[in-house]
Structure formats: C-alpha cells, structure tokens
Design a protein around this motif. Structure first.
Motif, PDB file in Angstrom:
ATOM      1  N   MET A   1       0.883  -1.148  -0.165  1.00  9.70           N
ATOM      2  CA  MET A   1      -0.039  -0.235  -0.044  1.00  9.70           C
ATOM      3  C   MET A   1       0.680   1.020  -0.189  1.00  9.70           C
ATOM      4  O   MET A   1       1.634   0.948   0.028  1.00  9.70           O
ATOM      5  CB  MET A   1      -0.810   0.466   1.269  1.00  9.70           C
ATOM      6  CG  MET A   1      -1.713  -1.078   1.185  1.00  9.70           C
ATOM      7  SD  MET A   1      -2.981  -1.638  -0.501  1.00  9.70           S
ATOM      8  CE  MET A   1      -4.066   0.260   0.634  1.00  9.70           C
ATOM      9  N   GLY A   2       0.332   2.362   0.087  1.00  8.23           N
ATOM     10  CA  GLY A   2       0.697   3.632  -0.560  1.00  8.23           C
ATOM     11  C   GLY A   2       0.138   4.861  -0.595  1.00  8.23           C
ATOM     12  O   GLY A   2       1.202   4.994  -2.189  1.00  8.23           O
ATOM     13  N   LYS A   3      -0.602   5.354  -1.568  1.00 10.89           N
ATOM     14  CA  LYS A   3      -1.952   5.558  -2.328  1.00 10.89           C
ATOM     15  C   LYS A   3      -1.610   7.182  -1.348  1.00 10.89           C
ATOM     16  O   LYS A   3      -2.569   6.200  -0.746  1.00 10.89           O
ATOM     17  CB  LYS A   3      -2.481   5.150  -2.480  1.00 10.89           C
ATOM     18  CG  LYS A   3      -3.185   6.037  -3.862  1.00 10.89           C
ATOM     19  CD  LYS A   3      -4.091   5.701  -4.438  1.00 10.89           C
ATOM     20  CE  LYS A   3      -5.112   6.436  -5.428  1.00 10.89           C
ATOM     21  NZ  LYS A   3      -4.412   6.873  -6.319  1.00 10.89           N
ATOM     22  N   LEU A   4      -1.441   7.435  -1.663  1.00 14.89           N
ATOM     23  CA  LEU A   4      -1.243   9.471  -1.516  1.00 14.89           C
ATOM     24  C   LEU A   4      -2.334  10.408  -1.768  1.00 14.89           C
ATOM     25  O   LEU A   4      -2.230   9.946  -4.029  1.00 14.89           O
ATOM     26  CB  LEU A   4      -0.062  10.210  -0.771  1.00 14.89           C
ATOM     27  CG  LEU A   4      -0.215  11.617  -0.364  1.00 14.89           C
ATOM     28  CD1 LEU A   4      -0.588  11.563   1.142  1.00 14.89           C
ATOM     29  CD2 LEU A   4       1.502  11.937  -0.477  1.00 14.89           C
ATOM     30  N   GLN A   5      -3.323  10.644  -1.470  1.00 18.67           N
ATOM     31  CA  GLN A   5      -4.500  11.634  -2.236  1.00 18.67           C
ATOM     32  C   GLN A   5      -4.330  12.993  -1.777  1.00 18.67           C
ATOM     33  O   GLN A   5      -5.265  13.221   0.284  1.00 18.67           O
ATOM     34  CB  GLN A   5      -5.555  10.876  -2.531  1.00 18.67           C
ATOM     35  CG  GLN A   5      -6.072  12.094  -3.367  1.00 18.67           C
ATOM     36  CD  GLN A   5      -6.163  12.173  -4.697  1.00 18.67           C
ATOM     37  OE1 GLN A   5      -5.468  11.059  -5.455  1.00 18.67           O
ATOM     38  NE2 GLN A   5      -5.977  13.301  -5.179  1.00 18.67           N
ATOM     39  N   PHE A  24      -3.336  17.170  -5.614  1.00 18.18           N
ATOM     40  CA  PHE A  24      -2.143  16.175  -6.413  1.00 18.18           C
ATOM     41  C   PHE A  24      -2.346  14.547  -5.880  1.00 18.18           C
ATOM     42  O   PHE A  24      -3.112  14.428  -4.894  1.00 18.18           O
ATOM     43  CB  PHE A  24      -0.738  16.328  -6.219  1.00 18.18           C
ATOM     44  CG  PHE A  24      -0.354  16.575  -5.357  1.00 18.18           C
ATOM     45  CD1 PHE A  24       0.568  14.982  -4.763  1.00 18.18           C
ATOM     46  CD2 PHE A  24       0.227  17.380  -4.571  1.00 18.18           C
ATOM     47  CE1 PHE A  24       1.408  15.752  -3.799  1.00 18.18           C
ATOM     48  CE2 PHE A  24       0.178  17.216  -3.062  1.00 18.18           C
ATOM     49  CZ  PHE A  24       1.614  16.661  -2.699  1.00 18.18           C
ATOM     50  N   SER A  25      -1.411  13.410  -6.368  1.00 18.39           N
ATOM     51  CA  SER A  25      -1.927  12.352  -5.345  1.00 18.39           C
ATOM     52  C   SER A  25      -0.687  11.695  -5.497  1.00 18.39           C
ATOM     53  O   SER A  25       0.454  12.034  -6.805  1.00 18.39           O
ATOM     54  CB  SER A  25      -3.515  11.577  -6.791  1.00 18.39           C
ATOM     55  OG  SER A  25      -2.175  11.470  -7.873  1.00 18.39           O
ATOM     56  N   VAL A  26      -0.391  10.214  -5.194  1.00 17.32           N
ATOM     57  CA  VAL A  26       1.444   9.982  -5.144  1.00 17.32           C
ATOM     58  C   VAL A  26       0.621   8.074  -5.401  1.00 17.32           C
ATOM     59  O   VAL A  26      -0.092   8.239  -4.134  1.00 17.32           O
ATOM     60  CB  VAL A  26       1.893   9.867  -4.260  1.00 17.32           C
ATOM     61  CG1 VAL A  26       3.701   9.095  -4.173  1.00 17.32           C
ATOM     62  CG2 VAL A  26       2.817  11.446  -4.345  1.00 17.32           C
ATOM     63  N   ASP A  27       0.725   7.591  -6.404  1.00 18.94           N
ATOM     64  CA  ASP A  27       0.459   6.153  -6.093  1.00 18.94           C
ATOM     65  C   ASP A  27       1.557   5.135  -5.437  1.00 18.94           C
ATOM     66  O   ASP A  27       2.842   5.185  -5.229  1.00 18.94           O
ATOM     67  CB  ASP A  27       0.360   5.693  -8.166  1.00 18.94           C
ATOM     68  CG  ASP A  27      -1.075   6.272  -8.413  1.00 18.94           C
ATOM     69  OD1 ASP A  27      -1.784   6.659  -7.873  1.00 18.94           O
ATOM     70  OD2 ASP A  27      -1.241   6.495  -9.766  1.00 18.94           O
ATOM     71  N   GLU A  28       0.779   4.413  -5.165  1.00 19.42           N
ATOM     72  CA  GLU A  28       1.953   3.515  -4.621  1.00 19.42           C
ATOM     73  C   GLU A  28       2.651   2.446  -5.859  1.00 19.42           C
ATOM     74  O   GLU A  28       3.066   2.022  -6.622  1.00 19.42           O
ATOM     75  CB  GLU A  28       0.744   1.406  -4.290  1.00 19.42           C
ATOM     76  CG  GLU A  28       1.437   0.530  -4.011  1.00 19.42           C
ATOM     77  CD  GLU A  28       0.627  -0.423  -3.472  1.00 19.42           C
ATOM     78  OE1 GLU A  28       1.029  -1.318  -3.196  1.00 19.42           O
ATOM     79  OE2 GLU A  28      -0.585  -0.523  -3.697  1.00 19.42           O
ATOM     80  N   GLY A  29       4.053   2.622  -4.779  1.00 21.38           N
ATOM     81  CA  GLY A  29       4.959   2.034  -5.140  1.00 21.38           C
ATOM     82  C   GLY A  29       5.508   3.425  -5.934  1.00 21.38           C
ATOM     83  O   GLY A  29       6.785   3.163  -6.847  1.00 21.38           O
TER      84      GLY A  29
END
Length: 244
Positions: A1-5, A24-29
């Motif tokens: 996991m590790g999805k930031l929104q 913005f977002s940062v997807d898993e990995g």
C-alpha cells in the motif's frame, strides 16, 4: 500500500496564503518529485501530510483513510539527517520502527551493510560523513512501517559527486523496496533523473501548475543525464519553471 491523495488543500498563516487549492496524488510504489521556488510552501505541505499541522480546508488521504492532523502516518526525512547524537547508527536507524513496536535488529544490520555502512553499526553520527549520515537517515525511513516516505531536499548539502552517488544509491534501494516516495528538490536534473512524475508548484500562494510524466525506463542509468532526450526534458520543464 502507499497511495497518497491530496485534495484541494488551502493553508494560510494570518493574512498570508501559502497553499491554495493544491491537489495531487502519489500512487503505490511511485516516485514523485515536487519542484517549486523557495518559499512556495513545499515544507508546509509536508507538515500537513505529516500531521504536524492541519489544513484550513481540504483533505489528505492515505490508502483511502483521511489523515488530516494525524501524526505517524508517513515516514519523514528532513534536509538534515537529524540523527540523535547519543545513539549509535544502529540505534538511530531502528528509532522509527521502535516507536511502532516493530524493532528488528537483524534486518537493520542487513540494511546498514547494504547502505555501505558496514562496520559503522556502533559508531556515532559525528564519526560519519554527510553522505553516510544521509544513508543512515534513509535506512531509518525504510525500516519504519509507514508505506510512504517524504524526503525534503535530503541531498542539498552534499557536493555534486556525493549527490550523484547518493541518487544512484537511493534509486537502487528504492527499486528493491518500492515504497511510495514524495521528494522535494530545487534541482531540476535530480527531479528528472529520480522521478516517475514531477509536480511543478507556483509561487505563493502555491498551487499545482503542471505535472510531467517522465518516460525513462527503470532501473535508471546515469548515462541518461548526458542524453539528448534528457536535455529536451530539462528544457521543457525549465520553461515551465521560468513562468512562475
């Protein structure tokens, strides 16, 4: 996991608006870099994501759960390594895991050695060079249980050769562990070399101006730094940065 929104964040200090409608977002990995001028609110944004302060409006989600004002959800590495001088390197890299009751000395020693710090497990921070301290700080982040790491200009104090060496090391270790990374830098070449995606922030109040998907395959080879394609990407993003 590790999805930031991050959704529609606003933050002001008194009458001064620092962040405005930041999304913005940062997807898993994924490895995402934030680029912006000094004073554009990048550190404030990290404080909000880390729960040190709360946004005036907007929401921050990690793996679908709102983390507004909640500390401990991310692993954070500031510009300086922030190693505790009275703890050994082994004790320092275990700190984040210790705080979450997940201490694993065997894994820590293995990671320290992978970081090129074999023999320094029982040394103290003052006995290490700047680059070695940064490696220890990043190992501490990797050993912490959080799924996303926020890095705030971790290589800014290093000389050019040490910086490139650290970038290569970071990519190698990250490629094995694949934690999500949100990386702040003022260095355009560093952002292109490291990132899957670059988010350009405007000057105050900061908002997202542009996003760039970086197409270079992984693992990254330092020879791309001298390629024509790399230079073209540098020109395109530089033009965007000029128009703050």
């Amino acid at each position: 996991m590790g999805k930031l929104q991050v959704n529609n964040l606003d933050k002001a200090f008194g009458a001064k608006s620092v962040l405005e409608n930041v999304t913005f977002s940062v997807d898993e990995g994924e490895f995402v870099s934030l680029l912006g001028p000094s004073g554009s609110g990048k550190s404030t944004l990290f404080h909000l994501i880390g729960g040190i302060s709360t946004p005036d409006t907007g929401e921050i989600y990690l793996d679908g759960k709102q983390i507004n004002g909640k500390s401990g959800a991310i692993s954070y590495t500031p510009q300086s390594p922030s190693l505790l001088p009275w703890r050994t390197i082994l004790q320092n890299v275990l700190l984040g895991a210790e705080l979450h009751g997940e201490k694993n000395e065997k894994e820590a020693v293995k990671m320290i050695r992978r970081a090129g710090l074999a023999g320094y497990e029982n040394a103290y921070p003052h006995q290490l060079s700047g680059g070695m301290k940064q490696r220890a700080a990043f190992v501490r982040s990797l050993l912490s249980p959080q799924s996303i790491i926020c890095l705030d200009e971790p290589f800014s104090a290093l000389d050019e050769f040490t910086r490139l060496e650290m970038q290569q090391w970071l990519l190698k270790i990250w490629n094995e562990h694949k934690k999500s990374i949100l990386f702040v830098t003022h260095n355009l070449e560093e952002a292109i070399y490291l990132s899957d995606r670059i988010i350009v922030l405007s000057t105050n109040p900061a908002t997202v101006k542009k996003e760039f998907n970086i197409p270079f395959t992984r693992p990254r080879d330092e020879r791309i730094l001298l390629s024509e394609e790399f230079l073209q990407w540098k020109k395109v993003i530089y033009q965007e940065l000029k128009n703050y």
